[in-house]
Motif scaffolding. Sequence first.
Motif, PDB file in Angstrom:
ATOM      1  N   ALA A 150      -3.937  -0.767  -6.759  1.00 58.73           N
ATOM      2  CA  ALA A 150      -4.633   0.816  -6.109  1.00 58.73           C
ATOM      3  C   ALA A 150      -6.385   0.534  -5.255  1.00 58.73           C
ATOM      4  CB  ALA A 150      -4.959   1.557  -7.304  1.00 58.73           C
ATOM      5  N   LYS A 151      -7.220  -0.046  -6.741  1.00 52.46           N
ATOM      6  CA  LYS A 151      -7.853   0.070  -6.838  1.00 52.46           C
ATOM      7  C   LYS A 151      -8.440  -0.595  -5.426  1.00 52.46           C
ATOM      8  CE  LYS A 151     -10.205  -0.016 -10.850  1.00 52.46           C
ATOM      9  NZ  LYS A 151     -10.911  -0.279 -12.015  1.00 52.46           N
ATOM     10  N   LYS A 152      -8.176  -1.919  -4.624  1.00 51.40           N
ATOM     11  CA  LYS A 152      -7.795  -2.476  -3.854  1.00 51.40           C
ATOM     12  C   LYS A 152      -7.892  -1.796  -2.785  1.00 51.40           C
ATOM     13  CE  LYS A 152      -5.183  -6.441  -1.201  1.00 51.40           C
ATOM     14  NZ  LYS A 152      -4.604  -7.328  -1.621  1.00 51.40           N
ATOM     15  N   TYR A 153      -6.292  -1.584  -2.065  1.00 52.83           N
ATOM     16  CA  TYR A 153      -6.738   0.024  -0.972  1.00 52.83           C
ATOM     17  C   TYR A 153      -7.113   0.499  -1.319  1.00 52.83           C
ATOM     18  CZ  TYR A 153      -2.888  -4.004  -0.435  1.00 52.83           C
ATOM     19  OH  TYR A 153      -1.688  -5.223   0.255  1.00 52.83           O
ATOM     20  N   LYS A 154      -7.923   1.202  -1.989  1.00 50.12           N
ATOM     21  CA  LYS A 154      -8.493   2.745  -2.290  1.00 50.12           C
ATOM     22  C   LYS A 154      -7.654   3.529  -2.599  1.00 50.12           C
ATOM     23  CE  LYS A 154     -12.943   0.678  -0.144  1.00 50.12           C
ATOM     24  NZ  LYS A 154     -13.199   1.259   1.135  1.00 50.12           N
ATOM     25  N   VAL A 155      -6.886   4.017  -3.103  1.00 48.89           N
ATOM     26  CA  VAL A 155      -5.236   5.010  -3.856  1.00 48.89           C
ATOM     27  C   VAL A 155      -5.416   5.351  -5.105  1.00 48.89           C
ATOM     28  CG1 VAL A 155      -3.373   4.766  -3.278  1.00 48.89           C
ATOM     29  CG2 VAL A 155      -4.408   3.832  -2.175  1.00 48.89           C
ATOM     30  N   LYS A 156      -6.250   6.853  -5.254  1.00 47.32           N
ATOM     31  CA  LYS A 156      -6.199   6.793  -6.043  1.00 47.32           C
ATOM     32  C   LYS A 156      -4.943   6.927  -7.042  1.00 47.32           C
ATOM     33  CE  LYS A 156      -8.510  11.426  -7.917  1.00 47.32           C
ATOM     34  NZ  LYS A 156      -9.145  12.471  -7.702  1.00 47.32           N
ATOM     35  N   ILE A 157      -5.284   7.018  -8.462  1.00 47.28           N
ATOM     36  CA  ILE A 157      -4.417   6.545  -9.737  1.00 47.28           C
ATOM     37  C   ILE A 157      -5.021   7.779 -10.426  1.00 47.28           C
ATOM     38  CG2 ILE A 157      -2.732   4.945 -11.106  1.00 47.28           C
ATOM     39  CD1 ILE A 157      -2.019   4.827  -8.245  1.00 47.28           C
ATOM     40  N   LYS A 202       0.634  -1.322  -0.293  1.00 45.42           N
ATOM     41  CA  LYS A 202      -0.274   0.063  -0.061  1.00 45.42           C
ATOM     42  C   LYS A 202       0.921   1.090   0.063  1.00 45.42           C
ATOM     43  CE  LYS A 202      -3.542   2.442   2.134  1.00 45.42           C
ATOM     44  NZ  LYS A 202      -5.148   2.599   3.804  1.00 45.42           N
ATOM     45  N   LYS A 203       2.201   1.099   1.004  1.00 46.56           N
ATOM     46  CA  LYS A 203       2.888   2.441   0.549  1.00 46.56           C
ATOM     47  C   LYS A 203       3.716   2.537  -0.703  1.00 46.56           C
ATOM     48  CE  LYS A 203       3.690   1.639   5.435  1.00 46.56           C
ATOM     49  NZ  LYS A 203       4.720   1.118   6.804  1.00 46.56           N
ATOM     50  N   ILE A 204       3.960   1.359  -0.850  1.00 47.98           N
ATOM     51  CA  ILE A 204       4.199   1.481  -2.567  1.00 47.98           C
ATOM     52  C   ILE A 204       3.419   2.504  -3.358  1.00 47.98           C
ATOM     53  CG2 ILE A 204       5.481   0.196  -4.821  1.00 47.98           C
ATOM     54  CD1 ILE A 204       6.648  -1.139  -2.996  1.00 47.98           C
ATOM     55  N   LEU A 205       2.354   1.607  -3.531  1.00 46.53           N
ATOM     56  CA  LEU A 205       1.346   2.063  -4.439  1.00 46.53           C
ATOM     57  C   LEU A 205       0.782   3.750  -3.835  1.00 46.53           C
ATOM     58  CD1 LEU A 205      -1.056  -0.394  -4.203  1.00 46.53           C
ATOM     59  CD2 LEU A 205      -0.288   0.201  -6.209  1.00 46.53           C
ATOM     60  N   GLU A 206       0.891   4.710  -2.744  1.00 46.28           N
ATOM     61  CA  GLU A 206       0.289   5.469  -2.237  1.00 46.28           C
ATOM     62  C   GLU A 206       1.138   6.689  -2.733  1.00 46.28           C
ATOM     63  OE1 GLU A 206      -2.076   5.311   1.848  1.00 46.28           O
ATOM     64  OE2 GLU A 206       0.137   5.099   1.638  1.00 46.28           O
ATOM     65  N   PRO A 239      -2.485  -2.086 -15.345  1.00 47.91           N
ATOM     66  CA  PRO A 239      -3.548  -2.083 -15.261  1.00 47.91           C
ATOM     67  C   PRO A 239      -3.516  -2.860 -13.936  1.00 47.91           C
ATOM     68  CG  PRO A 239      -3.271  -3.034 -17.313  1.00 47.91           C
ATOM     69  CD  PRO A 239      -2.194  -2.426 -17.115  1.00 47.91           C
ATOM     70  N   PHE A 240      -1.756  -3.801 -13.705  1.00 46.69           N
ATOM     71  CA  PHE A 240      -1.366  -4.272 -12.027  1.00 46.69           C
ATOM     72  C   PHE A 240      -1.144  -3.069 -11.023  1.00 46.69           C
ATOM     73  CE2 PHE A 240       0.331  -6.163  -8.952  1.00 46.69           C
ATOM     74  CZ  PHE A 240       0.497  -7.832  -9.457  1.00 46.69           C
ATOM     75  N   ILE A 241      -0.718  -2.044 -11.747  1.00 46.96           N
ATOM     76  CA  ILE A 241      -1.486  -1.141 -10.660  1.00 46.96           C
ATOM     77  C   ILE A 241      -2.147  -0.194 -10.503  1.00 46.96           C
ATOM     78  CG2 ILE A 241      -0.395   1.679 -10.205  1.00 46.96           C
ATOM     79  CD1 ILE A 241       2.023   1.041 -11.788  1.00 46.96           C
TER      80      ILE A 241
END
Length: 335
Positions: free
Chosen positions: A104-111, A71-75, A98-100
């Motif tokens: 991001a959807k899984k962790y609710k991180v806005k991409i 999650k930190k990496i995605l943020e 698409p993987f990212i």
Amino acid sequence: MKILKKKIDIEKFHFAPFNHYFQEYSGAILDIETTGLFKHDAIILVGLIIIEKSEPKYSIQLFAENTDDEKKILEKTSKILNDLDYVITYNGASFDMPFIVNKAKKYKVKINTTLYNFDLFNLIRSCSPIREFLPNLKQKTIETYLGINDCRQDQISGKQSADNYTKYLKTKEVVLENEILLHNYDDILQLYRCLNIIKKSDIHQYIYKYGFPTARYTVHNIDIHKKTLIAQGEINSIDFQIYDDEYKLKFRVKDNKFKLIQELTQLTNLMQDATKIDKILFLDLNEYYFNIDEYNDKNLYNGCLLLQSDEEVNYATANKLTKNIIQFIIDRYNI
């Protein structure tokens, strides 16, 4: 999460047609390492080379020291991507991005899902003659073709990197971590060097098929169908529709997605230099709003901009016209 950032020393890629589309914008080489190819697999590492006005500046690697770091990496990745206009990937349109986005959807991180992706794999596959005589289109095969494979220091594959990570989670061995990081670092450096393959491809055709970025909007594709030029993409705007009879165009925005339809003029059964031409499609700029001097090329005849002759599309001209029409609409209607 471990963050590694360093200035890179690599020969700058320069190619006028590429710079024409991208030099005004900020982008990045992007490559990810994962534990596998499926949704349940995890992101091990995100590697980027930040490019500012066509100049490679520095690399960033975001490494997951444990499974909770995803999650930190995605943020952090999200923050980086939000400052960019485009990314350059290798098969990233089908895998990396698409993987990212799914993670991001899984962790609710806005991409930034509208980020333009210049995918070298798609360029070679659809717009380059070299695909005909290469055994496959793997990145390392392209490196061998370009004669840059000896620039690699790492000796492992993507699968070996994933296997090393499984061992690393149990042992925390620095040697394993360094092998994973080196593999990714060489991947992004080599991907930047692989930009030279653009010189053996038709970049204008690629842009026509896959669009281009701007600071205000992103075009996803352009098409000439029957007697119309059609472009689709994304723009941050309220929903609206325009039917401009004066310029014979339509422009619609819904849910930040736009569609442009520009009517063209068609002539049939022509002769040019003793060659019969069944059909041409053009736009008369004398009746339009553009500075004709901007189209000082072989496809401009007495103010008429030739876009297609028989089935041959003038890709560079169609791309330039599309950009000018959309900018005209933005200015005319204060979008």
